[in-house]
Design an enzyme around this catalytic site. Structure first.
Site, PDB file in Angstrom:
ATOM      1  N   ASP A  30     -19.314   9.380   9.640  1.00 60.79           N
ATOM      2  CA  ASP A  30     -18.926   9.939   7.933  1.00 60.79           C
ATOM      3  C   ASP A  30     -20.481  10.147   7.683  1.00 60.79           C
ATOM      4  OD1 ASP A  30     -17.990   7.945   4.890  1.00 60.79           O
ATOM      5  OD2 ASP A  30     -20.012   8.775   4.736  1.00 60.79           O
ATOM      6  N   THR A 122      -4.775  11.170  -0.061  1.00 56.53           N
ATOM      7  CA  THR A 122      -3.471  11.816  -1.319  1.00 56.53           C
ATOM      8  C   THR A 122      -3.400  12.966  -1.361  1.00 56.53           C
ATOM      9  OG1 THR A 122      -3.093   9.593  -1.572  1.00 56.53           O
ATOM     10  CG2 THR A 122      -1.662  10.808  -2.837  1.00 56.53           C
ATOM     11  N   GLU A 151      -1.020   7.525   3.874  1.00 53.47           N
ATOM     12  CA  GLU A 151      -1.157   6.182   3.556  1.00 53.47           C
ATOM     13  C   GLU A 151      -0.679   5.096   2.921  1.00 53.47           C
ATOM     14  OE1 GLU A 151      -2.786   3.926   1.343  1.00 53.47           O
ATOM     15  OE2 GLU A 151      -3.397   6.105   0.627  1.00 53.47           O
ATOM     16  N   LYS A 207       4.296  10.313  -0.676  1.00 53.54           N
ATOM     17  CA  LYS A 207       3.262   9.733  -1.488  1.00 53.54           C
ATOM     18  C   LYS A 207       2.874   9.517  -2.621  1.00 53.54           C
ATOM     19  CE  LYS A 207      -0.439   6.870  -1.674  1.00 53.54           C
ATOM     20  NZ  LYS A 207      -1.650   6.908  -0.948  1.00 53.54           N
ATOM     21  N   PHE A 252       7.334  -5.679  -6.975  1.00 52.39           N
ATOM     22  CA  PHE A 252       6.765  -4.518  -8.643  1.00 52.39           C
ATOM     23  C   PHE A 252       7.644  -5.544 -10.153  1.00 52.39           C
ATOM     24  CE2 PHE A 252       2.484  -2.103  -6.784  1.00 52.39           C
ATOM     25  CZ  PHE A 252       2.792  -3.156  -5.460  1.00 52.39           C
ATOM     26  N   GLY A 256       2.204  -8.445 -16.162  1.00 51.44           N
ATOM     27  CA  GLY A 256       0.791  -8.024 -16.848  1.00 51.44           C
ATOM     28  C   GLY A 256       0.420  -7.405 -17.398  1.00 51.44           C
ATOM     29  N   CYS A 263      -5.429   4.084  -6.961  1.00 56.47           N
ATOM     30  CA  CYS A 263      -4.476   4.954  -7.102  1.00 56.47           C
ATOM     31  C   CYS A 263      -3.280   5.361  -7.493  1.00 56.47           C
ATOM     32  CB  CYS A 263      -3.857   4.289  -5.286  1.00 56.47           C
ATOM     33  SG  CYS A 263      -4.356   4.368  -3.620  1.00 56.47           S
TER      34      CYS A 263
HETATM   35  C1  UDX Z   1      -0.974   1.083  -4.109  1.00 55.71           C
HETATM   36  C2  UDX Z   1      -0.079   1.406  -3.535  1.00 55.71           C
HETATM   37  O1  UDX Z   1       1.199  -0.211  -3.551  1.00 55.71           O
HETATM   38  C3  UDX Z   1      -0.129   2.192  -2.242  1.00 55.71           C
HETATM   39  O2  UDX Z   1       1.174   1.899  -0.973  1.00 55.71           O
HETATM   40  C4  UDX Z   1      -1.148   2.764  -2.385  1.00 55.71           C
HETATM   41  O3  UDX Z   1      -1.119   3.635  -1.426  1.00 55.71           O
HETATM   42  C5  UDX Z   1      -2.401   3.148  -2.597  1.00 55.71           C
HETATM   43  O4  UDX Z   1      -2.492   2.146  -4.077  1.00 55.71           O
HETATM   44  P1  UDX Z   1      -3.164  -0.850  -4.867  1.00 55.71           P
HETATM   45  O5  UDX Z   1      -3.790  -0.093  -5.713  1.00 55.71           O
HETATM   46  O6  UDX Z   1      -4.263  -1.209  -3.516  1.00 55.71           O
HETATM   47  O7  UDX Z   1      -2.277  -0.512  -3.298  1.00 55.71           O
HETATM   48  O8  UDX Z   1      -2.026  -2.032  -5.063  1.00 55.71           O
HETATM   49  P2  UDX Z   1      -1.498  -2.577  -5.785  1.00 55.71           P
HETATM   50  O9  UDX Z   1      -0.951  -3.974  -5.344  1.00 55.71           O
HETATM   51  O10 UDX Z   1      -0.052  -1.678  -5.302  1.00 55.71           O
HETATM   52  O11 UDX Z   1      -1.601  -2.973  -7.325  1.00 55.71           O
HETATM   53  C6  UDX Z   1      -2.020  -1.787  -8.255  1.00 55.71           C
HETATM   54  C7  UDX Z   1      -2.124  -2.040 -10.054  1.00 55.71           C
HETATM   55  O12 UDX Z   1      -0.318  -2.649 -10.076  1.00 55.71           O
HETATM   56  C8  UDX Z   1      -2.400  -3.702  -9.664  1.00 55.71           C
HETATM   57  O13 UDX Z   1      -3.364  -3.048 -10.828  1.00 55.71           O
HETATM   58  C9  UDX Z   1      -1.835  -4.917  -9.688  1.00 55.71           C
HETATM   59  O14 UDX Z   1      -2.323  -5.850 -10.856  1.00 55.71           O
HETATM   60  C10 UDX Z   1      -0.183  -4.006 -10.545  1.00 55.71           C
HETATM   61  N1  UDX Z   1       0.948  -4.584 -10.367  1.00 55.71           N
HETATM   62  C11 UDX Z   1       1.172  -4.795  -9.164  1.00 55.71           C
HETATM   63  C12 UDX Z   1       1.872  -5.235 -12.155  1.00 55.71           C
HETATM   64  O15 UDX Z   1       1.554  -5.620 -12.346  1.00 55.71           O
HETATM   65  N2  UDX Z   1       2.884  -6.182 -10.945  1.00 55.71           N
HETATM   66  C13 UDX Z   1       3.068  -5.959 -10.051  1.00 55.71           C
HETATM   67  O16 UDX Z   1       4.580  -6.633  -9.744  1.00 55.71           O
HETATM   68  C14 UDX Z   1       2.315  -5.193  -8.849  1.00 55.71           C
END
Ligand code: UDX
Length: 432
Positions: A30, A122, A151, A207, A252, A256, A263
């Site tokens: 880094d 990404t 990833e 991705k 998913f 909520g 991401c």
């Molecule tokens: C995401 C992707 O899942 C991962 O594969 C990618 O590489 C990076 O982005 P992340 O951002 O860490 O991961 O969180 P994730 O668990 O995917 O949740 C993203 C958002 O969706 C959160 O705000 C979470 O609260 C919301 N969520 C997720 C819901 O509201 N309902 C769900 O059922 C799942």
């Protein structure tokens, strides 16, 4: 194998540590010297369960190293992973690729023998082609191969997602690179991970398409939850009923608040920007972004209704403010919309988050951090459960609250409607 991870953010650090744990020699680089010094002392700049232990273990056994000397680190490695950020461009919607291209330029002047150069960040379709052009300016194409290996790590679950991935996507037409990468990932493949070899451009798009699809799934169920609220149906029944169809799947589909994080908001915008460039209209994803942006307004309207449109001087307490549990990440968290909006309307806000005080709220009027659940909710008129931390899953609200009539708005549907009602609590949730 000798690996070099460029960028010690989420992706680079987690992947680097996990690769070293699988027996590879990994150097994480880094340009931020302070960060490297802290890492050498075993101090981790991000909150990720289990990461600290793995860093310390692999640093001690010398499979994991940290450095700010990029040239030397590249020279000593066979495989280079580019793991720098690709945030949304300021004032735009496309991905800012300046860090990627700067790194590509630096790599181009440090190639001493054959290197596999991989984008883990990404990046939009055709970025690999651009990196190849940059590096080919100074090097023969025989000396390097550019691969896309996106990833799929979720914050808070990143280590588990690395070790037990659903799939490993490797985008490259180069046989030698494919063989080497399959070998690198063999410990995960032998545990059941699917290895998918595609073209480089396909891997780049997989991705974005995956994240856009997951964002769509969440937005879809959030809109269905709105309908459930109006028709007296529990959205949980709908999620289960839909999820049992193997073509849909149950994950998913939890309703909520607006989705957030580092991401989904960024990647949905960037894929549209790429599609625009190629004159292709991704109308579904466009409406997902719009719907998600409006999600916080819908929840705020509900807060207003719950409080009989009297928000001024109401004590509103937030449990959790990060975009999801098990992370300290505030990026695009819906609390960043909801809290300032309620403060503007005159609410007196307290919040508690297991990851502590958040500078994002420090300048917002009447918003205070409390260091315990009890202090946060004891005098609240309304408690909003914003983030699904385990810490919030068995709170005795009647015991902790000094108020006779505490109201709870559970944005994560943690509690059972019937049980809360039986305890005499005024309880609202999402889509139920
Ligand atoms: C995401 C992707 O899942 C991962 O594969 C990618 O590489 C990076 O982005 P992340 O951002 O860490 O991961 O969180 P994730 O668990 O995917 O949740 C993203 C958002 O969706 C959160 O705000 C979470 O609260 C919301 N969520 C997720 C819901 O509201 N309902 C769900 O059922 C799942």
């Amino acid at each position: 194998m000798k690996l070099c991870m460029i960028g010690t953010g989420y992706v680079g650090l987690v992947s680097g540590v996990c690769f070293s744990d699988l027996g590879n020699d990994v150097i994480c680089v880094d340009k931020d010297k302070n960060k490297i010094d802290l890492l050498k002392k075993g101090k981790i700049p991000i909150f990720e369960p289990g990461l600290s232990e793995l860093v310390i273990k692999n640093f001690k056994n010398k499979r994991l190293k940290f450095s700010s000397n990029l040239k030397k680190s590249i020279n000593n490695s066979d495989i280079i992973f580019i793991c720098v950020g690709t945030p949304t461009k300021k004032g735009g919607s496309s991905a800012d690729l300046s860090q990627i291209y700067n790194v590509a330029k630096e790599i181009s002047s440090s190639i001493n023998k054959f290197k596999i150069i991989i984008t883990k960040s990404t990046v939009p379709v055709t970025t690999g082609d651009e990196i190849e052009k940059i590096i080919a300016k100074k090097n023969s194409k025989k000396k390097f191969s550019i691969v896309s290996n996106p990833e799929f790590l979720r914050e808070g679950e990143a280590i588990r997602d690395f070790i037990y991935p659903d799939r490993i996507v490797v985008g490259s037409n180069d046989k030698k690179s494919n063989r080497i990468l399959k070998n690198l990932y063999n410990p995960l493949i032998s545990k059941g991970a699917q290895y998918l070899n595609t073209s480089r451009r396909a891997a780049e798009l997989i991705k974005y398409a995956s994240n856009a699809f997951l964002a769509t799934k969440i937005t879809f169920i959030n809109e269905i939850a709105n309908l459930c609220e109006k028709t007296g149906i529990s959205v949980e029944d709908i999620s289960i009923g839909m999820g049992l169809d193997k073509r849909i799947g149950s994950r998913f589909l939890r309703a909520g608040p607006a989705y957030g994080g580092s991401c989904f908001p960024k990647d949905t915008k960037a894929i549209i920007s790429t599609a625009d460039k190629f004159k292709s209209n991704l109308s579904v994803i466009k409406s997902v972004i719009k719907s998600n942006e409006n999600r916080s307004n819908i929840l705020l309207k509900r807060v207003s209704e719950i409080l009989n449109n009297k928000i001024k001087n109401k004590k509103i307490s937030f449990l959790g403010v990060t975009f999801k549990a098990n992370t300290d990440d505030m990026r695009d968290s819906s609390s960043l919309i909801m809290i300032p909006s309620l403060s503007k309307k005159g609410a007196l806000i307290k919040y508690y988050d297991p990851t502590g005080f958040k500078k994002e709220f420090s300048k917002i009027k009447n918003v205070n951090y409390e260091n315990s659940i009890k202090k946060t909710i004891e005098d609240a008129d309304l408690v909003i459960i914003h983030t699904e931390w385990n810490d919030f899953k068995s709170i005795n609200f009647s015991k902790l609250s000094k108020r006779k009539k505490i109201i709870i708005y559970d944005l994560r549907n943690i509690y059972s409607v019937d049980k809360m009602k039986n305890q005499g609590l005024k309880y609202y949730s999402v889509g139920r």
